[in-house]
Write an enzyme that holds these catalytic residues in place. Structure first.
Site, short mmCIF file in Angstrom:
data_model
loop_
_atom_site.label_atom_id
_atom_site.label_comp_id
_atom_site.label_asym_id
_atom_site.label_seq_id
_atom_site.Cartn_x
_atom_site.Cartn_y
_atom_site.Cartn_z
N ASP A 52 0.84 -1.19 0.00
CA ASP A 52 0.00 0.00 0.00
C ASP A 52 0.87 1.25 0.00
O ASP A 52 2.08 1.19 0.21
CB ASP A 52 -0.90 0.01 1.24
CG ASP A 52 -1.97 -1.07 1.20
OD1 ASP A 52 -2.37 -1.47 0.08
OD2 ASP A 52 -2.40 -1.52 2.28
N TYR A 111 6.18 -9.93 7.11
CA TYR A 111 5.80 -8.57 7.47
C TYR A 111 6.39 -8.26 8.84
O TYR A 111 6.34 -9.09 9.74
CB TYR A 111 4.27 -8.42 7.53
CG TYR A 111 3.62 -8.62 6.19
CD1 TYR A 111 3.40 -7.54 5.34
CD2 TYR A 111 3.24 -9.89 5.76
CE1 TYR A 111 2.82 -7.71 4.10
CE2 TYR A 111 2.65 -10.07 4.51
CZ TYR A 111 2.44 -8.98 3.69
OH TYR A 111 1.87 -9.16 2.47
#
Length: 169
Positions: A52, A111
């Site tokens: 994003d 992540y």
């Protein structure tokens, strides 16, 4: 056409994310402009996944097909030379077989989320950390994190109509 696997690191702050967007302000757009300069023609850069807006990457994998063979070291340097004004670096370039695909050959993703305890965020810490000035319940955090371990179905995050093979990871 030879295919190259690229390992890329970037500060996502100035970008709309990984995937090409109208206006050309994504990491993919920047890489494709650099590729077009050295390749002499446009070529799509395929990423292992998307990020994003504002999200950073330490080892995003991508691939690109080029019009001619390149020494991987020279390819890395040529791409970096055409992106030096932006916070994106190709860390490694490697020639790979035609059946390699950054997205479909990926075996996992990692992540990282970091909290800094205290009341002051270091000058560059805001790039990769969030500040937690209140006391943290480490036991509760460990218990919550344990619930994330294991396989999950990511079908709701798939592109409509795509066939990722499996959505369970």
């Amino acid at each position: 056409m030879p295919r190259y696997r690229l390992t890329i690191e970037y500060d996502g702050g100035p970008f709309t994310g990984w995937q090409s967007q109208a206006g050309g302000t994504s990491v993919q757009d920047l890489l494709e402009r650099a590729v077009a300069i050295i390749n002499g023609e446009p070529s799509m850069v395929y990423g292992a996944g998307r990020t994003d807006a504002g999200v950073h990457a330490l080892a995003q994998v991508a691939h690109v097909d080029l019009a001619k063979s390149w020494d991987p070291f020279k390819l890395r340097n040529a791409l970096n030379g055409n992106m030096r004004e932006r916070p994106v670096s190709v860390l490694e370039a490697e020639e790979v077989p035609d059946d390699f695909h950054a997205r479909f050959s990926a075996t996992g993703k990692v992540y990282v989320y970091r909290l800094r305890r205290g009341d002051t965020l270091l000058p560059h810490g805001g790039l990769v950390e969030a500040l937690a000035s209140e006391p943290l319940d480490v036991g509760a955090m460990r218990a919550a994190a344990a619930r994330l371990v294991g396989a999950r179905d990511f079908a709701p995050f798939s592109i409509t109509g795509s066939d990722p093979g499996t959505t369970v990871w």
